[in-house]
Design a protein around this motif. Sequence first.
Motif, PDB file in Angstrom:
ATOM      1  N   ARG A  66       5.484   8.477  19.554  1.00 33.64           N
ATOM      2  CA  ARG A  66       5.918   9.849  19.302  1.00 33.64           C
ATOM      3  C   ARG A  66       5.560  10.209  17.865  1.00 33.64           C
ATOM      4  O   ARG A  66       5.163   9.352  17.072  1.00 33.64           O
ATOM      5  N   VAL A  67       5.714  11.471  17.559  1.00 29.87           N
ATOM      6  CA  VAL A  67       5.476  11.963  16.202  1.00 29.87           C
ATOM      7  C   VAL A  67       6.831  12.354  15.617  1.00 29.87           C
ATOM      8  O   VAL A  67       7.596  13.086  16.245  1.00 29.87           O
ATOM      9  N   GLU A  68       7.118  11.837  14.435  1.00 28.14           N
ATOM     10  CA  GLU A  68       8.329  12.200  13.693  1.00 28.14           C
ATOM     11  C   GLU A  68       7.900  12.756  12.348  1.00 28.14           C
ATOM     12  O   GLU A  68       7.323  12.018  11.542  1.00 28.14           O
ATOM     13  N   GLY A  69       8.140  14.029  12.125  1.00 26.39           N
ATOM     14  CA  GLY A  69       7.668  14.652  10.886  1.00 26.39           C
ATOM     15  C   GLY A  69       6.152  14.589  10.857  1.00 26.39           C
ATOM     16  O   GLY A  69       5.486  15.076  11.761  1.00 26.39           O
ATOM     17  N   ASP A  70       5.612  13.943   9.856  1.00 28.43           N
ATOM     18  CA  ASP A  70       4.157  13.774   9.743  1.00 28.43           C
ATOM     19  C   ASP A  70       3.738  12.333   9.999  1.00 28.43           C
ATOM     20  O   ASP A  70       2.693  11.886   9.519  1.00 28.43           O
ATOM     21  N   ARG A  71       4.541  11.601  10.768  1.00 27.54           N
ATOM     22  CA  ARG A  71       4.247  10.187  10.991  1.00 27.54           C
ATOM     23  C   ARG A  71       4.126   9.859  12.474  1.00 27.54           C
ATOM     24  O   ARG A  71       4.780  10.451  13.315  1.00 27.54           O
ATOM     25  N   TYR A  72       3.264   8.879  12.756  1.00 31.53           N
ATOM     26  CA  TYR A  72       3.143   8.286  14.085  1.00 31.53           C
ATOM     27  C   TYR A  72       4.192   7.182  14.169  1.00 31.53           C
ATOM     28  O   TYR A  72       4.331   6.374  13.250  1.00 31.53           O
ATOM     29  N   CYS A  73       4.942   7.143  15.271  1.00 32.76           N
ATOM     30  CA  CYS A  73       5.951   6.108  15.472  1.00 32.76           C
ATOM     31  C   CYS A  73       5.746   5.466  16.838  1.00 32.76           C
ATOM     32  O   CYS A  73       5.336   6.130  17.794  1.00 32.76           O
ATOM     33  N   SER A  74       6.058   4.167  16.936  1.00 35.40           N
ATOM     34  CA  SER A  74       5.940   3.470  18.211  1.00 35.40           C
ATOM     35  C   SER A  74       7.048   2.442  18.352  1.00 35.40           C
ATOM     36  O   SER A  74       7.614   1.973  17.360  1.00 35.40           O
ATOM     37  N   THR A  75       7.330   2.113  19.602  1.00 29.23           N
ATOM     38  CA  THR A  75       8.271   1.054  19.924  1.00 29.23           C
ATOM     39  C   THR A  75       7.706   0.261  21.095  1.00 29.23           C
ATOM     40  O   THR A  75       6.991   0.820  21.941  1.00 29.23           O
ATOM     41  N   TRP A  76       8.007  -1.028  21.109  1.00 26.72           N
ATOM     42  CA  TRP A  76       7.465  -1.919  22.128  1.00 26.72           C
ATOM     43  C   TRP A  76       8.612  -2.698  22.762  1.00 26.72           C
ATOM     44  O   TRP A  76       9.186  -3.581  22.125  1.00 26.72           O
ATOM     45  N   PRO A  77       8.988  -2.329  24.014  1.00 28.52           N
ATOM     46  CA  PRO A  77      10.083  -3.031  24.687  1.00 28.52           C
ATOM     47  C   PRO A  77       9.811  -4.545  24.728  1.00 28.52           C
ATOM     48  O   PRO A  77       8.656  -4.951  24.754  1.00 28.52           O
ATOM     49  N   PRO A  78      10.852  -5.337  24.670  1.00 29.54           N
ATOM     50  CA  PRO A  78      12.240  -4.969  24.876  1.00 29.54           C
ATOM     51  C   PRO A  78      12.931  -4.406  23.624  1.00 29.54           C
ATOM     52  O   PRO A  78      14.083  -3.991  23.693  1.00 29.54           O
ATOM     53  N   SER A  79      12.267  -4.369  22.507  1.00 27.36           N
ATOM     54  CA  SER A  79      12.879  -3.812  21.299  1.00 27.36           C
ATOM     55  C   SER A  79      13.084  -2.308  21.465  1.00 27.36           C
ATOM     56  O   SER A  79      12.303  -1.636  22.141  1.00 27.36           O
ATOM     57  N   ASP A  80      14.117  -1.781  20.832  1.00 29.51           N
ATOM     58  CA  ASP A  80      14.321  -0.340  20.825  1.00 29.51           C
ATOM     59  C   ASP A  80      14.160   0.232  19.415  1.00 29.51           C
ATOM     60  O   ASP A  80      14.506   1.369  19.140  1.00 29.51           O
ATOM     61  N   LEU A  81      13.606  -0.596  18.512  1.00 36.58           N
ATOM     62  CA  LEU A  81      13.355  -0.157  17.135  1.00 36.58           C
ATOM     63  C   LEU A  81      12.007   0.548  17.050  1.00 36.58           C
ATOM     64  O   LEU A  81      11.019   0.092  17.621  1.00 36.58           O
ATOM     65  N   TRP A  82      11.984   1.658  16.320  1.00 37.19           N
ATOM     66  CA  TRP A  82      10.758   2.432  16.140  1.00 37.19           C
ATOM     67  C   TRP A  82      10.161   2.093  14.780  1.00 37.19           C
ATOM     68  O   TRP A  82      10.867   2.084  13.768  1.00 37.19           O
ATOM     69  N   ALA A  83       8.853   1.819  14.747  1.00 31.51           N
ATOM     70  CA  ALA A  83       8.113   1.608  13.497  1.00 31.51           C
ATOM     71  C   ALA A  83       7.248   2.844  13.280  1.00 31.51           C
ATOM     72  O   ALA A  83       6.577   3.314  14.208  1.00 31.51           O
ATOM     73  N   CYS A  84       7.267   3.378  12.055  1.00 33.05           N
ATOM     74  CA  CYS A  84       6.534   4.617  11.781  1.00 33.05           C
ATOM     75  C   CYS A  84       5.474   4.407  10.707  1.00 33.05           C
ATOM     76  O   CYS A  84       5.661   3.597   9.787  1.00 33.05           O
ATOM     77  N   TYR A  85       4.388   5.147  10.829  1.00 31.78           N
ATOM     78  CA  TYR A  85       3.235   5.030   9.943  1.00 31.78           C
ATOM     79  C   TYR A  85       2.690   6.418   9.597  1.00 31.78           C
ATOM     80  O   TYR A  85       2.655   7.295  10.454  1.00 31.78           O
ATOM     81  N   ALA A  86       2.223   6.553   8.376  1.00 27.74           N
ATOM     82  CA  ALA A  86       1.434   7.733   8.018  1.00 27.74           C
ATOM     83  C   ALA A  86       0.072   7.553   8.691  1.00 27.74           C
ATOM     84  O   ALA A  86      -0.392   6.424   8.876  1.00 27.74           O
ATOM     85  N   LEU A  87      -0.556   8.638   9.075  1.00 25.86           N
ATOM     86  CA  LEU A  87      -1.867   8.566   9.715  1.00 25.86           C
ATOM     87  C   LEU A  87      -2.867   9.326   8.856  1.00 25.86           C
ATOM     88  O   LEU A  87      -2.601  10.452   8.431  1.00 25.86           O
TER      89      LEU A  87
END
Length: 110
Positions: A66-87
């Motif tokens: 997903r996009v949060e603000g100006d960042r790309y974010c992803s999560t990989w089950p089974p984790s529910d934590l989102w990691a975000c990156y500038a693109l």
Amino acid sequence: MRRIALAAMMMPAMAFAESWLPLTGDEVRSALEARTLIYDNGARQEFLPSGRTLYSAGEDSWGYWRVEGDRYCSTWPPSDLWACYALERSGDKLRFVGASGDVIQGVYAE
């Protein structure tokens, strides 16, 4: 005179240096949605409009993006934590820049 010659020799190299432009949220979505990237390690990642993403590096791994603000974010089950990156973009290349400065670079598959 020697300094001028040295500076002149370096100019062509500087002209070919990549310039990376940061992307806004809408630009992040446009750059990724319904696209596939190939990374330096040979892995592929598809970004589906539904918010699903498929990362393939020998084995398939399904996650969400997903996009949060100006960042790309992803999560990989089974984790529910989102990691975000500038693109950032340079031509047909994209790079993801993490909060700690880590960089992952890919190029469009098309």
